[in-house]
Design an enzyme around this catalytic site. Structure first.
Site, PDB file in Angstrom:
ATOM      1  N   GLU A   1       0.535  -1.410   0.335  1.00  0.00           N
ATOM      2  CA  GLU A   1      -0.175   0.313  -0.146  1.00  0.00           C
ATOM      3  C   GLU A   1       0.824   1.246   0.096  1.00  0.00           C
ATOM      4  OE1 GLU A   1      -3.372  -2.207   3.249  1.00  0.00           O
ATOM      5  OE2 GLU A   1      -1.659  -0.745   3.521  1.00  0.00           O
ATOM      6  N   PRO A   2       1.354   1.561  -0.719  1.00  0.00           N
ATOM      7  CA  PRO A   2       2.592   2.963  -0.812  1.00  0.00           C
ATOM      8  C   PRO A   2       1.985   4.117  -1.235  1.00  0.00           C
ATOM      9  CG  PRO A   2       2.483   1.875  -3.312  1.00  0.00           C
ATOM     10  CD  PRO A   2       1.901   0.552  -2.456  1.00  0.00           C
ATOM     11  N   GLY A   3       2.150   4.834   0.270  1.00  0.00           N
ATOM     12  CA  GLY A   3       1.250   6.390  -0.684  1.00  0.00           C
ATOM     13  C   GLY A   3       2.270   7.318  -1.022  1.00  0.00           C
TER      14      GLY A   3
ATOM     15  N   ARG B   1       3.300  19.331   8.489  1.00  0.00           N
ATOM     16  CA  ARG B   1       4.314  18.490   8.679  1.00  0.00           C
ATOM     17  C   ARG B   1       4.997  18.605  10.420  1.00  0.00           C
ATOM     18  NH1 ARG B   1       7.089  15.125   5.298  1.00  0.00           N
ATOM     19  NH2 ARG B   1       6.327  13.484   6.427  1.00  0.00           N
TER      20      ARG B   1
ATOM     21  N   TYR C   1       6.080  16.721  13.163  1.00  0.00           N
ATOM     22  CA  TYR C   1       6.998  15.993  13.223  1.00  0.00           C
ATOM     23  C   TYR C   1       7.923  16.445  13.655  1.00  0.00           C
ATOM     24  CZ  TYR C   1       3.003  13.515  11.307  1.00  0.00           C
ATOM     25  OH  TYR C   1       1.507  13.528  10.617  1.00  0.00           O
TER      26      TYR C   1
ATOM     27  N   CYS D   1      -1.809  32.613  13.428  1.00  0.00           N
ATOM     28  CA  CYS D   1      -1.691  32.786  14.761  1.00  0.00           C
ATOM     29  C   CYS D   1      -1.272  32.375  16.094  1.00  0.00           C
ATOM     30  CB  CYS D   1      -2.631  33.330  15.511  1.00  0.00           C
ATOM     31  SG  CYS D   1      -3.277  35.528  15.194  1.00  0.00           S
TER      32      CYS D   1
ATOM     33  N   TYR E   1       0.693  13.793   2.374  1.00  0.00           N
ATOM     34  CA  TYR E   1       0.440  14.314   3.360  1.00  0.00           C
ATOM     35  C   TYR E   1       0.450  15.932   3.767  1.00  0.00           C
ATOM     36  CZ  TYR E   1       0.857   9.494   4.543  1.00  0.00           C
ATOM     37  OH  TYR E   1       0.761   7.874   3.999  1.00  0.00           O
TER      38      TYR E   1
HETATM   39  N1  LLP Z   1      -0.847   1.630   4.787  1.00  0.00           N
HETATM   40  C1  LLP Z   1      -1.060   1.334   6.391  1.00  0.00           C
HETATM   41  C2  LLP Z   1      -2.091   0.396   7.376  1.00  0.00           C
HETATM   42  C3  LLP Z   1      -0.607   3.020   6.401  1.00  0.00           C
HETATM   43  O1  LLP Z   1      -1.272   2.828   7.474  1.00  0.00           O
HETATM   44  C4  LLP Z   1       0.007   4.049   5.928  1.00  0.00           C
HETATM   45  C5  LLP Z   1       0.637   5.266   6.442  1.00  0.00           C
HETATM   46  C6  LLP Z   1       0.219   3.067   4.543  1.00  0.00           C
HETATM   47  C7  LLP Z   1      -0.435   2.355   4.023  1.00  0.00           C
HETATM   48  C8  LLP Z   1       0.773   4.373   3.824  1.00  0.00           C
HETATM   49  O2  LLP Z   1       1.819   4.639   4.191  1.00  0.00           O
HETATM   50  P1  LLP Z   1       3.316   5.315   3.158  1.00  0.00           P
HETATM   51  O3  LLP Z   1       3.262   4.129   1.882  1.00  0.00           O
HETATM   52  O4  LLP Z   1       2.278   6.788   2.651  1.00  0.00           O
HETATM   53  O5  LLP Z   1       4.293   5.836   3.655  1.00  0.00           O
HETATM   54  N2  LLP Z   1       1.122  12.005   7.926  1.00  0.00           N
HETATM   55  C9  LLP Z   1       2.434  11.241   8.179  1.00  0.00           C
HETATM   56  C10 LLP Z   1       2.547   9.888   7.543  1.00  0.00           C
HETATM   57  C11 LLP Z   1       0.724   9.042   8.230  1.00  0.00           C
HETATM   58  C12 LLP Z   1       1.189   7.522   7.530  1.00  0.00           C
HETATM   59  C13 LLP Z   1      -0.019   6.255   8.226  1.00  0.00           C
HETATM   60  N3  LLP Z   1       0.130   5.660   7.418  1.00  0.00           N
HETATM   61  C14 LLP Z   1       3.110  11.947   7.730  1.00  0.00           C
HETATM   62  O6  LLP Z   1       3.178  12.950   7.200  1.00  0.00           O
HETATM   63  O7  LLP Z   1       4.750  11.327   7.018  1.00  0.00           O
END
Ligand code: LLP
Length: 432
Positions: free
Chosen positions: A291-293, A331, A335, A362, A391
């Protein structure tokens, strides 16, 4: 400075994304503006689809983690490029369905799904629901029964692996809110319970160990832990999983100093380990999903702002205040995540300043970055913050009643709006 691969400096000295002049686009659409290189997004989608199809058993494919950037255009792109779509809320599910993604290609996640979420997912015919624990399995079973459906489910487990990423995204260890731990024995017990539920068709298991993972090692450990667990389940129950979801987490370089991971190479290494482990346990190789995001969209996006003023505190910082901030990119506030930046008007010039990029809210913590290398900034400049495709829009808020920026996408150098700018009326639209 321009480590984002689709950025160049054009003849006017302006920053160009996918060949398009960002200063001109800032004028055309106004700022703040999220800009997305659609060609790069599609290329990244194809890369994961192809690499997974080649490396893993037939039927294996990536699901786009839509939380990274959820809007109809992105869900449609994922579907067109052969990905499934991972959603974690009714809102993301609604968006994917509205984009024309068939329910069967959707996996529904979340650690606190409401009965309404589950009913909506079942009624939409989602291919998979990732169940987060025993109570939820029982709830899915009951609601699937009411709908007259036998729902395909993955059980989310936590393998007890620390990918050494930042705390907010470290999900593979045992003491987290997600999933059911393997090391405590609970995962086995819940699997047994799942197998006894009549309206649940347990397809297999899901795990996600974290985000910003730069090499294959944590994924290989994840495969080891999962196959060992799946073998233990088989010995206890006779059940063989047909599907295994290894989650997301491929890293992207946010700064010049970080390496760009070879995702296709990582996938091949993970697949080699999978086949090795399947042989070790004489386990039929399961269909794999990932599941790449971030890995799909982060490096394809930048955010454009207009510099509103520049203030230097003697002996202190130089503050470059822009017309956005934590409302469109929380972000750094959340973080301490670092993004590099460029003055788009003079992108070819040396970055000989160190500045704090300040947002408009503010709140003194509303910063996009501190100690950021930049060209000499001037009021009225277009400032580009890099690698903001993931994100940022999806985590944007209306704090201080700031309207959310639009998203424009570039394909073959041509631009189109995929999300319009919020108006002041939008911001007050829900007030009664
Ligand atoms: N699958 C599951 C179950 C997840 O919880 C996540 C991310 C992904 C896939 C996707 O992960 P990725 O490939 O994008 O790393 N808001 C944070 C990132 C939170 C990620 C949460 N879950 C940021 O801005 O870095």
């Amino acid at each position: 400075m321009l480590h984002q691969s689709d950025l160049t400096v054009n003849a006017a000295g302006h920053l160009a994304l996918d060949g398009a002049d960002t200063v001109a686009l800032a004028k055309k659409y106004g700022t703040p503006l999220y800009l997305l290189d659609e060609d790069m997004v599609r290329a990244r989608m194809k890369l994961y689809v192809t690499a997974m199809a080649e490396a893993f058993p037939a039927g294996s494919r990536p699901y786009y983690a839509s939380k990274a950037l959820c809007c109809k255009a992105l869900c449609a792109m994922a579907h067109e490029e052969g990905m499934g779509v991972d959603v974690v809320s009714a809102g993301e599910l609604y968006t994917a369905l509205a984009a024309g993604v068939p329910g069967a290609d959707i996996c529904f996640h979340g650690n606190a799904k409401t009965p309404e979420d589950i009913r909506y997912a079942i009624a939409s015919g989602v291919g998979l629901i990732a169940a987060d624990g025993q109570e939820e399995l029982e709830r899915i079973d009951r609601l699937a029964g009411e709908a007259g459906v036998r729902q395909q489910v993955l059980l989310r487990v936590t393998p007890g692996i620390d990918p050494h990423t930042f705390a907010a995204v470290n999900t593979g260890v045992v003491d987290v809110k997600f999933g059911v731990p393997i090391p405590t024995g609970q995962a086995l017990a819940v699997t047994k319970a799942a197998l006894a539920l009549r309206n649940i068709d347990l397809a297999g298991f899901h795990c996600h160990i974290g985000s910003q993972i730069f090499d294959a090692d944590p994924f290989r450990l994840e495969v080891d832990a999962m196959l060992s667990f799946m073998d233990a389940v088989r010995q206890e129950t006779g059940y063989t999983a047909r599907a295994l979801d290894l989650g997301g987490g491929f890293a992207v370089p946010y700064e010049e100093t970080e390496p760009a991971p070879d995702c296709a190479g990582m996938i091949r290494q993970v697949a080699a380990r999978l086949y090795e482990q399947c042989e070790k346990y004489a386990y039929p190789a399961p269909v794999i999903s990932m599941e790449p995001g971030r890995g799909i969209v982060a490096a394809a996006g930048i955010t454009l702002y207009t510099v509103q003023n520049v203030k230097s505190v003697p002996g202190g910082s130089t503050f470059v205040a822009v017309d956005g901030g934590m409302t469109d990119n929380p972000r750094y506030a959340l973080y301490s995540a670092r993004h590099s930046a460029v003055i788009a008007d003079r992108a070819g010039q040396a970055q000989d300043c160190r500045v704090t990029i300040a947002g408009r809210c503010c709140e003194s913590g509303d910063l996009i970055g501190e100690n950021v290398a930049l060209q000499q900034p001037r009021t009225g400049d277009t400032l580009a913050v890099l690698v903001t495709g993931a994100y940022n829009y999806s985590m944007a808020s209306n704090y201080n009643r700031v309207p959310r920026p639009p998203v424009a996408a570039l394909r073959g150098g041509a631009d189109r709006l995929i999300v319009r700018r919020e108006t002041l009326a939008d911001v007050a639209a829900l007030d009664l």
